[in-house]
Enzyme design. Structure first.
Site: not given
Length: 886
Positions: A122-124
């Site tokens: 979800r962050y990359t």
């Protein structure tokens, strides 16, 4: 609990069910999960990720998209497995230390060489790299086959077009059921050059391919040691490649050094590597390291610094690190890939052949697709041209038709048009009726005809199609090719040699009569005056004694020549280092001697490949042979034949020569012959040799040595009762090979038979070993110089049943402490020497001494002259026939 209807129960043998189910599972893992396809080098999960990126339009010129979005789309459409497995596969394709040519352009934390995991999906964010487009290019031109996805609602590619050889470019690894694959990455420029060479010469050998493809090219750079492992892997599909970190030794001031590691082997976890080094230092398995730190950064790249203690040897420490840590490791090559849907072990050429065939298929299918499209378009343009030529009639026909269907049928019947042509005319806009539009249609039609001719020419000629493949590969090479990162160091490195871990130092190797061997530092023996007490060099077994001794470096070779004419080889450090009093280990534990085989000579050699040196052999029966040293460079632990001779003969000694020296052969009855080495032509390793000296009855050869033609050296003679002397070499005239020789000493009951004849310069030390294991080291210069017929002076006083067993020369060490008693001066001023002997039968090993005048009264000079005259007469009347027994 409700009972199940009998119709729903199928009885199966559990053995059969297990076998069939496991086989189905195994094939599923092999074909659909763990192994890459030989054509595009991708496993299904990687292929689905890249196809998903392409379908979502995540090209390099577009903005990054969340990894979770990519993973979700791939999982929902093509890969019904865990999201984590999809994300991990995508992360790996984005890591520049895992892939030589990354296929995913990641933004965010995608892990590190220290084993750090990537951030949550979800962050990359991610998108395709530019080179990934070349894997997918022309995928929509019917270049490959599509298959149904897992639920039949989508279509996915069975393989990608792959305009570059990705299987070898990025490598692959995977564990299936009963098999595994591990393919190293390579340099794209070299790979394409190899494919081009293959396309021009289908019969090219793997050795010729290796002129283009030097070897693997790892993303982490580093070094590859030798090409033998590469060659084996390329020829068979399996092999082991030695990888090593790139490390340099730097000066850091104050006489201190440090080891700096800037590149590490492929797939090595840097953090664990540093932990391993620290563990070895903590456990004192590696000594001399004072500090260890990781200075890796984005600016400097990999940089691991190892500070070395001032008195430590940085090179030895580095070699120990190579040996005991992942600074040096191996890459096990196992080139298994899917070929026509079946797992197969392939070699380098087979991998390139399958890729080239795939490219030919892709280009052929693309050409066929383009040809179909071009012909379809030309067909439409032909209809438009007809319409423009009969525009008024076309318009009239259309106006008279009640419906589109009637209009189409009327056009087809009246102008002989096809359904597609009629439909194109009906769809044509009025603005295309202008003269300008008519010219455009004519130009497009003519271009299409030329294009169709080109496409048909490609399909008609295999060589033209192959040239098109070459041109496209060359374009890829020019756009994406780069320099090699991994350096291949030649020199036959198969593994780190033990000698790289051992400091080079002078040693003594002793061999006992009962074949016990050991090594000691040369400093163990102290230089002493003539007649000294000696040092107990070993505790021998009952009826055993030291028989041979050589001095050499730990890194030198030791050649062992046996009485049966065989030769064995060891490195100096391979002989176990034991205490001075130890008896040693059985020599059969070090080299594989045959039954009843005894080592007759040990000789130290630094360079076995030398073309300028020779070995001279002498047997007990007087046979002599000269052979090039290089003939003995490939000696294994089983040994090889060094010289052949009759059953009643045996090898006595071997000497290393320069090829331009004089040969001296001495016998137990004190005969010595000197002849030029040049009279011996070089023979093969297994040859017999020729006659060197004619022996009198009961005599036998005991010594062999060499001297320069105009040498100022001296001949040292030592007898079994401990007497010795020095005589100038020039006192022994040159004679013909095969003669009886001349007298070199007077043999009496007092001094006994000769046990050693060798040459000295007067600057050496001499080690004399007795059958009781007593070793005395004395300066050769202290031994009196006498004539040929002299008996010599006492060198060592022997006890009952003691005799000299062997004598060896060692380099004189001026720094060694002389702990023996110095020379004394008698009351009349005459210099005297004190002699001593260890008597094992005396309690407490009491030392018996006596004073002997150093001036030795030789026999009258007339005796020597008379003996010399008789020797000359006897030699002149002897037939100088040479028995060339080879």
């Amino acid at each position: 609990m409700a009972e199940l209807p009998q119709s729903r129960i199928n009885e199966r043998n559990i053995t059969s069910e297990m076998r069939e189910s496991f086989l189905d599972y195994a094939m599923s893992v092999i074909v659909a999960r763990a192994l890459p396809d030989v054509r595009d080098g991708l496993k299904p999960v990687h292929r689905r990720i890249l196809y998903g990126l392409n379908e979502q339009g995540m090209t390099p010129d577009k903005s990054y998209k969340k990894s979770a979005r990519i993973v979700g789309d791939v999982m929902g459409k093509y890969h019904p497995h865990g999201d984590l497995s999809i994300y991990e596969a995508m992360v790996r394709m984005a890591q520049d230390f895992s892939y030589r040519y990354p296929l995913v352009d990641g933004q965010g934390n995608f892990g590190s060489m220290d084993g750090d995991g990537a951030a949550a999906m979800r962050y990359t964010e991610a998108r395709m790299t530019k080179i990934t487009l070349e894997l997918l290019r022309d995928i929509n031109k019917d270049t490959i086959d599509f298959i149904d996805n897992y639920d039949g609602n989508e279509r996915e590619p069975s393989v990608l077009p792959a305009r570059f050889p990705n299987l070898l470019a990025n490598g692959a690894s995977g564990i299936a059921v009963g098999m595994a694959t591990n393919i190293p990455p390579h340099n794209l420029t070299e790979l394409i050059n190899g494919v081009l060479s293959l396309s021009k010469n289908p019969d090219i050998s793997i050795a010729e391919l290796m002129e283009d493809i030097e070897g693997p090219d790892f993303p982490t750079a580093g070094l590859i040691l030798g090409k033998s492992g590469i060659r084996r892997a390329y020829e068979t599909g399996r092999g082991s490649i030695q990888m090593r970190s790139r490390a340099v030794i730097e000066e850091r001031g104050g006489g201190r050094q440090r080891i700096v590691v800037t590149e590490i082997p492929f797939q090595v976890n840097k953090a664990r590597m540093i932990e391993k080094i620290a563990e070895l230092v903590r456990d004192k398995k590696i000594d001399g390291i004072t500090d260890l730190r990781d200075e890796t950064s984005l600016r400097t790249g990999v940089r691991v610094v190892i500070d070395v203690r001032k008195d430590a040897n940085a090179s030895v420490i580095l070699n120990n690190l190579y040996k005991q840590t992942p600074l040096q490791t191996s890459f096990g090559v196992n080139m298994i890939a899917l070929v026509n849907g079946r797992p197969k072990l392939i070699n380098l050429k087979e991998a390139l052949v399958h890729y080239l065939e795939h490219q030919k298929t892709v280009v052929r299918r693309r050409t066929q697709y383009n040809l179909r499209k071009a012909k379809d378009r030309a067909h439409i343009l032909e209809g438009l041209r007809i319409a423009l030529d009969h525009i008024d009639e076309i318009i009239s026909t259309i106006r008279e038709s009640e419906t589109d269907k009637v209009a189409m049928e009327s056009l087809q019947q009246r102008f002989k048009l096809s359904e597609k042509q009629a439909q194109a005319i009906l769809d044509m806009r009025l603005r295309r009726l202008t003269g300008l539009e008519r010219d455009k249609i004519e130009a497009e039609y003519n271009e299409l005809l030329n294009y169709i001719s080109e496409l048909e020419a490609i399909l008609a000629d295999e060589e033209v199609l192959l040239q098109l493949v070459r041109d496209e590969l060359t374009e890829i090479r020019d756009r994406f090719g780069d320099d090699r990162r991994t350096e291949i160091q030649l020199g036959g490195f198969e593994d780190l040699e033990d000698e790289d871990l051992i400091p080079e130092e002078q040693i003594v190797i002793t061999l006992s009569h009962n074949n016990y061997i050991k090594r000691l530092p040369v400093s163990t023996y102290r230089a002493q005056n003539r007649g000294g007490r000696g040092v107990q060099g070993m505790n021998t077994l009952e009826e055993d004694f030291v028989s041979q001794l050589v001095t050499l470096s730990t890194h030198d070779h030791v050649l062992f020549f046996t009485n049966k004419g065989r030769v064995y080889k060891l490195k100096g450090y391979e002989v176990p280092e034991l205490s001075r009093q130890s008896k040693g280990i059985p020599v059969v534990n070090a080299i594989e001697l045959e039954n009843d085989e005894i080592i007759s000579t040990m000789i130290a050699v630094k360079d076995l490949e030398s073309e300028d040196n020779f070995l001279v052999f002498a047997t007990k029966r007087g046979v002599v042979k000269r052979s090039a040293l290089s003939n003995f460079s490939r000696i294994n632990r089983n040994g090889k034949i060094a010289i052949s001779f009759r059953e009643d003969d045996e090898l006595i000694a071997v000497r290393l020569t320069s090829g331009q020296e004089d040969i001296l052969i001495g016998t137990s009855h004190a005969s010595l012959i000197r002849f030029p080495e040049s009279t011996l032509r070089p023979l093969g390793r297994t040859a017999t040799g020729v006659k060197g000296i004619t022996l009198r009855e009961g005599d036998e050869v005991v010594g062999l040595d060499v001297a320069h033609a105009n040498s100022v050296d001296e001949v040292l003679v030592v007898t079994e009762n401990g007497y010795g002397k020095r005589t100038p070499v020039n006192d022994y005239r040159l004679s013909n090979r095969g003669g009886k020789g001349i007298k070199t000493a007077t043999i009496t009951e007092r001094n006994g038979n000769v046990v050693c004849i060798t040459t000295v310069t007067g600057e050496e030390d001499l080690m004399i070993v007795t059958n009781a294991g007593v070793i005395i080291r004395l300066d050769v210069a202290d031994i009196s110089q006498n004539g040929r017929a002299a008996q010599g002076v006492r060198l060592i006083r022997l006890g009952d049943d003691q005799f000299v067993s062997t004598v060896a020369k060692v380099k004189e060490d001026a720094d060694e402490e002389n702990e023996d008693e110095q020379s004394t001066v008698s009351e009349d001023g005459t210099e005297q020497q004190r002699e001593a002997v260890v008597n094992d039968e005396t309690p407490g090993n009491a030392i018996h001494t006596e004073v002997i005048d150093s001036e030795v009264n030789d026999e009258d000079g007339r005796i020597e002259v008379r003996q010399d005259f008789m020797d000359r007469v006897e030699e002149d009347i002897q037939q100088s026939s040479d028995d060339d027994e080879e």
